[in-house]
Design an enzyme around this catalytic site. Structure first.
Site, PDB file in Angstrom:
ATOM      1  CG  ASP A  50      -3.204  -7.985   7.796  1.00  0.00           C
ATOM      2  OD1 ASP A  50      -3.379  -7.217   8.761  1.00  0.00           O
ATOM      3  OD2 ASP A  50      -3.789  -7.862   6.705  1.00  0.00           O
TER       4      ASP A  50
ATOM      5  NE  ARG B 121      -4.362   0.134   1.442  1.00  0.00           N
ATOM      6  CZ  ARG B 121      -4.260  -0.769   2.417  1.00  0.00           C
ATOM      7  NH1 ARG B 121      -3.211  -1.537   2.515  1.00  0.00           N
ATOM      8  NH2 ARG B 121      -5.223  -0.905   3.299  1.00  0.00           N
TER       9      ARG B 121
ATOM     10  CD  GLU C  56       7.145  -9.059  -1.082  1.00  0.00           C
ATOM     11  OE1 GLU C  56       6.903  -8.724   0.085  1.00  0.00           O
ATOM     12  OE2 GLU C  56       6.312  -9.636  -1.817  1.00  0.00           O
TER      13      GLU C  56
ATOM     14  NE  ARG D 219      -9.024  -1.594  -0.312  1.00  0.00           N
ATOM     15  CZ  ARG D 219      -7.968  -2.270   0.099  1.00  0.00           C
ATOM     16  NH1 ARG D 219      -7.488  -3.246  -0.626  1.00  0.00           N
ATOM     17  NH2 ARG D 219      -7.360  -1.940   1.214  1.00  0.00           N
TER      18      ARG D 219
HETATM   19  C1  LIG Z   1     -10.532  -3.679   1.875  1.00  0.00           C
HETATM   20  C2  LIG Z   1      -9.494  -3.359   2.924  1.00  0.00           C
HETATM   21  C3  LIG Z   1      -9.370  -2.048   3.403  1.00  0.00           C
HETATM   22  C4  LIG Z   1      -8.434  -1.746   4.406  1.00  0.00           C
HETATM   23  N1  LIG Z   1      -8.319  -0.466   4.851  1.00  0.00           N
HETATM   24  C5  LIG Z   1      -7.439  -0.171   5.840  1.00  0.00           C
HETATM   25  C6  LIG Z   1      -7.283   1.171   6.327  1.00  0.00           C
HETATM   26  O1  LIG Z   1      -7.894   2.125   5.842  1.00  0.00           O
HETATM   27  N2  LIG Z   1      -6.416   1.374   7.372  1.00  0.00           N
HETATM   28  C7  LIG Z   1      -5.684   0.353   7.934  1.00  0.00           C
HETATM   29  O2  LIG Z   1      -4.920   0.589   8.881  1.00  0.00           O
HETATM   30  N3  LIG Z   1      -5.792  -0.914   7.467  1.00  0.00           N
HETATM   31  C8  LIG Z   1      -6.638  -1.198   6.438  1.00  0.00           C
HETATM   32  N4  LIG Z   1      -6.724  -2.473   5.968  1.00  0.00           N
HETATM   33  C9  LIG Z   1      -5.862  -3.516   6.564  1.00  0.00           C
HETATM   34  C10 LIG Z   1      -4.441  -3.372   6.042  1.00  0.00           C
HETATM   35  O3  LIG Z   1      -4.446  -3.346   4.629  1.00  0.00           O
HETATM   36  C11 LIG Z   1      -3.570  -4.533   6.532  1.00  0.00           C
HETATM   37  O4  LIG Z   1      -3.745  -4.688   7.932  1.00  0.00           O
HETATM   38  C12 LIG Z   1      -2.096  -4.245   6.244  1.00  0.00           C
HETATM   39  O5  LIG Z   1      -1.872  -3.988   4.878  1.00  0.00           O
HETATM   40  C13 LIG Z   1      -1.244  -5.436   6.684  1.00  0.00           C
HETATM   41  O6  LIG Z   1       0.107  -5.157   6.400  1.00  0.00           O
HETATM   42  P1  LIG Z   1       1.188  -6.319   6.525  1.00  0.00           P
HETATM   43  O7  LIG Z   1       2.497  -5.673   6.214  1.00  0.00           O
HETATM   44  O8  LIG Z   1       1.015  -7.043   7.809  1.00  0.00           O
HETATM   45  O9  LIG Z   1       0.786  -7.381   5.401  1.00  0.00           O
HETATM   46  P2  LIG Z   1       0.679  -7.240   3.815  1.00  0.00           P
HETATM   47  O10 LIG Z   1       0.415  -5.839   3.402  1.00  0.00           O
HETATM   48  O11 LIG Z   1      -0.287  -8.287   3.383  1.00  0.00           O
HETATM   49  O12 LIG Z   1       2.142  -7.607   3.301  1.00  0.00           O
HETATM   50  C14 LIG Z   1       2.609  -8.931   3.294  1.00  0.00           C
HETATM   51  C15 LIG Z   1       3.800  -9.010   2.348  1.00  0.00           C
HETATM   52  O13 LIG Z   1       4.373 -10.304   2.451  1.00  0.00           O
HETATM   53  C16 LIG Z   1       4.593 -10.845   1.156  1.00  0.00           C
HETATM   54  N5  LIG Z   1       4.488 -12.307   1.303  1.00  0.00           N
HETATM   55  C17 LIG Z   1       3.368 -13.045   1.477  1.00  0.00           C
HETATM   56  N6  LIG Z   1       3.670 -14.344   1.615  1.00  0.00           N
HETATM   57  C18 LIG Z   1       5.023 -14.432   1.535  1.00  0.00           C
HETATM   58  C19 LIG Z   1       5.938 -15.516   1.619  1.00  0.00           C
HETATM   59  N7  LIG Z   1       5.520 -16.779   1.809  1.00  0.00           N
HETATM   60  N8  LIG Z   1       7.273 -15.265   1.501  1.00  0.00           N
HETATM   61  C20 LIG Z   1       7.724 -13.981   1.315  1.00  0.00           C
HETATM   62  N9  LIG Z   1       6.890 -12.912   1.225  1.00  0.00           N
HETATM   63  C21 LIG Z   1       5.554 -13.137   1.346  1.00  0.00           C
HETATM   64  C22 LIG Z   1       3.495 -10.230   0.295  1.00  0.00           C
HETATM   65  O14 LIG Z   1       3.853 -10.228  -1.084  1.00  0.00           O
HETATM   66  C23 LIG Z   1       3.418  -8.820   0.881  1.00  0.00           C
HETATM   67  O15 LIG Z   1       4.338  -7.944   0.270  1.00  0.00           O
HETATM   68  C24 LIG Z   1      -7.614  -2.781   4.939  1.00  0.00           C
HETATM   69  C25 LIG Z   1      -7.715  -4.093   4.432  1.00  0.00           C
HETATM   70  C26 LIG Z   1      -8.637  -4.377   3.429  1.00  0.00           C
HETATM   71  C27 LIG Z   1      -8.737  -5.799   2.910  1.00  0.00           C
END
Ligand SMILES: Cc1cc2nc3c(=O)[nH]c(=O)nc-3n(C[C@H](O)[C@H](O)[C@H](O)COP(=O)(O)OP(=O)(O)OC[C@H]3O[C@@H](n4cnc5c(N)ncnc54)[C@H](O)[C@@H]3O)c2cc1C
Length: 341
Positions: free
Chosen positions: A311, A109, A36, A192
């Site tokens: 994402d 969250r 991370e 938000r």
């Molecule tokens: C305004 C808004 C509202 C939302 N509401 C909802 C909702 O109600 N319900 C829902 O299901 N979804 C919602 N979403 C979408 C949801 O937040 C995302 O789809 C979800 O958080 C993605 O999770 P993830 O683990 O893929 O990525 P992330 O949560 O982005 O986690 C990525 C992690 O990787 C780390 N990282 C990044 N780059 C690197 C690197 N190069 N090396 C090492 N670590 C790295 C970051 O620090 C982070 O900890 C919302 C999004 C937004 C913008």
């Protein structure tokens, strides 16, 4: 320590998807490490709505109980969104036909992240590790990828999972692109906020937001609303799309999240009805997110033994709050593949 498989998995990114994946693989006896970039796990102080598909994925991953122990309510009980007009009159538009068991969950969250982090052996977590690239080992016999970090260190693993969010670095290895042109500003911003139910009732809002998620729909704008903390707190994500902004406009990374004013909200939703205006008047200094998406969608989510989840694979407009659910479905599939006998 002995492991059930002869390969090592490196997960890049400790958001909800990376963490959920790490917990499952660890429990299955797989050699897994999580890298991370931040110095600790963190999530923004907002709610997240999990639809029935997300709850089913959590069930499969064996995580529901731990999540519920950190959440209130103590069981999934929200239906999918109910659609109501944001314009004056607030006409009812649509309700999904659902089965009684199709229930979701609104959760804070940080509680979600705490629940997952609490299930992981800390020795597999490596903070302050920003991945800058993933390359293939020179010796093809090794079959491993090399993960390069910003601090100059490297790690080898046979399987690399990019869970590093919408600005993914690992994605470049999968797409072979060397820039981030696939991440585009959607011309939509999301404000938000969270409000106590009590304040909403006191302001005279008639729609009951305490039990089910709602979507108040306007023209180029909508508001998704769902209860968390047993309906005592109501979470708002307020979307506004400005089509006068030229397509392809870029927002510097440092300005993806800013803050806004009540006045800005009221002006953007000036054409909406009284229920919307009463709510927006209560919101002070909402955070404002420039919403980006991976566009066009990737043709593939893996290359060799490097794969993307969450994402990183399909960052999209969170119009119906579905990103986490879709990410957890990725986690389920990749975990099934990696633990297949
Ligand atoms: C305004 C808004 C509202 C939302 N509401 C909802 C909702 O109600 N319900 C829902 O299901 N979804 C919602 N979403 C979408 C949801 O937040 C995302 O789809 C979800 O958080 C993605 O999770 P993830 O683990 O893929 O990525 P992330 O949560 O982005 O986690 C990525 C992690 O990787 C780390 N990282 C990044 N780059 C690197 C690197 N190069 N090396 C090492 N670590 C790295 C970051 O620090 C982070 O900890 C919302 C999004 C937004 C913008």
């Amino acid at each position: 320590m002995s492991f059930n498989k002869d390969f090592r998995v490196a997960i890049v990114g400790g958001g909800i998807c990376g963490l959920a994946c790490a917990v499952y693989l660890l429990r299955a006896g797989i050699h897994v490490d999580l890298f991370e970039s931040a110095s600790r796990f963190k999530e923004i102080g907002a709610g997240v709505e999990l639809g029935p598909n997300a709850v089913r994925a959590l069930d499969f991953l064996g995580l529901t109980e731990a999540i519920l122990a950190h959440a209130s309510p103590s069981k999934p009980e929200t239906r999918p969104f109910r659609f109501i007009s944001a314009l004056a009159g607030h006409q009812f538009i649509h309700d999904y036909e659902t089965l009684p068991e199709d229930l979701g969950l609104g959760i804070h969250r940080p509680a979600f992240i705490d629940a997952l982090a609490g299930l992981i052996d800390p020795s597999i977590i490596h903070f302050n590790k920003r991945c800058v690239s993933v390359t293939k080992h020179d010796d093809p016999g090794r079959g491993a990828s090399i993960i390069h970090f910003a601090d100059g260190t490297t790690v080898e693993a046979e399987v690399v999972l990019g869970a590093d969010g919408i600005r993914s670095t690992v994605r470049r290895t999968v797409t072979e692109q060397h820039d981030a042109t696939r991440v585009v500003f959607t011309r939509t911003v999301a404000y938000r906020a969270m409000l106590p139910l009590e304040d909403i009732l006191q302001a005279g809002v008639q729609i009951d937001f305490s039990r089910w998620p709602h979507n108040l729909v306007g023209v180029n704008k909508h508001i998704i609303i769902f209860p968390i903390k047993n309906g005592k707190i109501i979470n708002f994500v307020i979307f506004y799309t400005d089509k006068s902004i030229p397509e392809g406009t870029e927002i510097p990374g440092s300005q993806w999240v800013t803050s806004a004013s009540t006045q800005e909200l009221l002006e953007a939703f000036d054409d909406c009805g009284p229920e919307v205006k009463k709510i927006l008047s209560l919101i002070e200094k909402p955070s404002k997110w420039a919403i980006h998406s991976v566009d066009p969608p990737l043709e593939k989510f893996s290359r060799g033994s490097v794969a993307l989840i969450g994402d990183a694979a399909h960052g999209m407009c969170p119009h119906l709050g579905a990103g986490v659910g879709q990410g957890l479905e990725d986690v389920r599939v990749i975990c099934e593949l990696l633990t297949h006998p």
